[in-house]
Design an enzyme around this catalytic site. Structure first.
Site, PDB file in Angstrom:
ATOM      1  N   HIS A   1      49.993  37.171  24.495  1.00  0.00           N
ATOM      2  CA  HIS A   1      50.380  36.984  25.898  1.00  0.00           C
ATOM      3  C   HIS A   1      51.817  36.490  26.084  1.00  0.00           C
ATOM      4  O   HIS A   1      52.392  35.871  25.212  1.00  0.00           O
ATOM      5  CB  HIS A   1      49.422  36.012  26.565  1.00  0.00           C
ATOM      6  CG  HIS A   1      47.985  36.426  26.445  1.00  0.00           C
ATOM      7  ND1 HIS A   1      47.526  37.635  26.915  1.00  0.00           N
ATOM      8  CD2 HIS A   1      46.914  35.813  25.882  1.00  0.00           C
ATOM      9  CE1 HIS A   1      46.221  37.727  26.668  1.00  0.00           C
ATOM     10  NE2 HIS A   1      45.831  36.651  26.041  1.00  0.00           N
TER      11      HIS A   1
ATOM     12  N   HIS B   1      39.946  41.452  29.538  1.00  0.00           N
ATOM     13  CA  HIS B   1      40.238  40.091  29.078  1.00  0.00           C
ATOM     14  C   HIS B   1      39.495  39.099  29.974  1.00  0.00           C
ATOM     15  O   HIS B   1      39.293  39.376  31.151  1.00  0.00           O
ATOM     16  CB  HIS B   1      41.755  39.872  29.161  1.00  0.00           C
ATOM     17  CG  HIS B   1      42.207  38.549  28.666  1.00  0.00           C
ATOM     18  ND1 HIS B   1      42.248  37.421  29.462  1.00  0.00           N
ATOM     19  CD2 HIS B   1      42.638  38.168  27.449  1.00  0.00           C
ATOM     20  CE1 HIS B   1      42.688  36.407  28.735  1.00  0.00           C
ATOM     21  NE2 HIS B   1      42.934  36.833  27.508  1.00  0.00           N
TER      22      HIS B   1
ATOM     23  N   ASP C   1      45.397  36.089  20.101  1.00  0.00           N
ATOM     24  CA  ASP C   1      45.351  35.395  21.388  1.00  0.00           C
ATOM     25  C   ASP C   1      46.497  34.381  21.446  1.00  0.00           C
ATOM     26  O   ASP C   1      46.326  33.247  21.888  1.00  0.00           O
ATOM     27  CB  ASP C   1      43.998  34.714  21.669  1.00  0.00           C
ATOM     28  CG  ASP C   1      43.817  34.402  23.156  1.00  0.00           C
ATOM     29  OD1 ASP C   1      44.680  34.793  23.959  1.00  0.00           O
ATOM     30  OD2 ASP C   1      42.796  33.763  23.518  1.00  0.00           O
TER      31      ASP C   1
HETATM   32 MN    MN Z   1      43.769  35.812  25.773  1.00  0.00          MN
END
Ligand code: MN
Length: 317
Positions: free
Chosen positions: A9, A160, A280
């Site tokens: 991200h 997600h 992640d």
């Molecule tokens: Mn995530």
């Protein structure tokens, strides 16, 4: 072993306001650390990728982005801005970075158009969707035109986690259960099951849906989905058993789930072609994720598939 990671991200300053509530729920040291890493596309991110052997990261805007925006026009404009921002960052390091689009799902037609723009102009590999949007789930009829576009473009959708529209009654009094510890798992697994039981994959048999966190508990439930579905009076018609859609349309990543038991379960229930490595980042450690997959009790052939071959094939990298 070289790796591709796909639940990684970023944030840009325009989107801080949407994620602020999540940051406020953390201690200051943790949230400051995450924010600095989310904003960075250069030294620190590349260093951590190098240390973990990650050759390519597929980047996505951190949850929830514009999916919590009440004004549809603002959502459309800001989603475009996020995607152009990401495309520019990728263009500076296109060997190491790929992108998932961020979509203004308040307006399904605009979302389909933005997905097409991102795939054709920016060469993004699909979209990452942060759960429900102002109470709307992706199985609802108004999203059929988005799924048509997904199938036409032959790209993947990464479903997600995001928060439910309202805090479920059964979590009352347990704030620790609302987020990543349990609430997001239950919400995201439910969203994926809605897609399966709506018959979406009968309509669009080639759609590839990716779930993080080793499949949000669904591989473990595969047998039971079939067995109990068979006895429900008002089940909708499906062409196949529920577990067959899990095996054929759903792909999972190891993001935030560095444990051999769930990995072996996912491999056993979904098959070795359907599991992909992810971290992640920055919410989980790239190093821990890399060590986990490097030491997992699987053959080298399966490890290669999980680390990069499956992602290369599924995302057409
Ligand atoms: Mn995530």
């Amino acid at each position: 072993m070289k790796k591709i990671a796909l639940e990684e991200h970023y944030i840009s300053p325009d989107f801080m306001k949407y994620t602020q509530a999540d940051f406020n729920a953390m201690n200051k040291q943790a949230s400051d650390g995450f924010i600095a890493k989310l904003l960075d596309f250069d030294e620190q991110r590349i260093q951590e990728m190098d240390k973990a052997g990650i050759g390519t990261s597929v980047l996505s805007l951190t949850d929830p982005g514009v999916q919590k925006e009440p004004d549809t026009n603002v959502a459309i404009q800001l989603a475009q801005k996020a995607n152009d921002f990401l495309a520019e960052k990728i263009s500076k390091n296109s060997k190491r970075y790929k992108g998932f689009a961020h979509l203004p799902l308040q307006d399904p037609k605009a979302a389909a158009k933005e997905l097409e723009r991102c795939v054709r102009q920016h060469h993004f590999v699909g979209a990452l969707i942060n759960g429900q949007t102002n109470g709307k789930y992706l199985d609802e009829n108004e999203y059929l035109l988005l799924w048509e576009k997904v199938q036409e473009l032959d790209v993947t959708i990464y479903l997600h986690p995001g928060s439910p529209y309202e805090t479920p009654y059964n979590l009352d009094g347990y704030p620790e259960l609302e987020g990543p510890l349990w609430g997001w798992t239950s919400e995201t697994a439910t969203h994926a099951l809605r897609l399966i039981f709506s018959g979406l994959f009968d309509r669009f048999p080639n759609i590839k849906l990716i779930l993080g966190h080793m499949g949000e508990s669904l591989p473990y439930l595969a047998w039971r989905l079939d067995s109990r579905w068979g006895i429900i009076k008002h089940s909708k018609n499906l062409k196949k058993l529920p577990s067959q859609y899990l095996k054929q349309n759903i792909f999972v990543t190891t993001s935030g789930m560095c444990s051999n038991g769930p990995l072996l379960c996912a491999l056993s229930e979904l098959g070795e072609d359907n599991v992909m490595f992810s971290v992640d980042y920055p919410y989980e450690s790239s190093e821990v994720a890399a060590q986990f997959i490097q030491k997992a009790p699987i053959t080298e052939k399966v490890r290669e598939k999980i680390c990069y071959q499956n992602a290369k094939r599924i995302l057409k990298l």
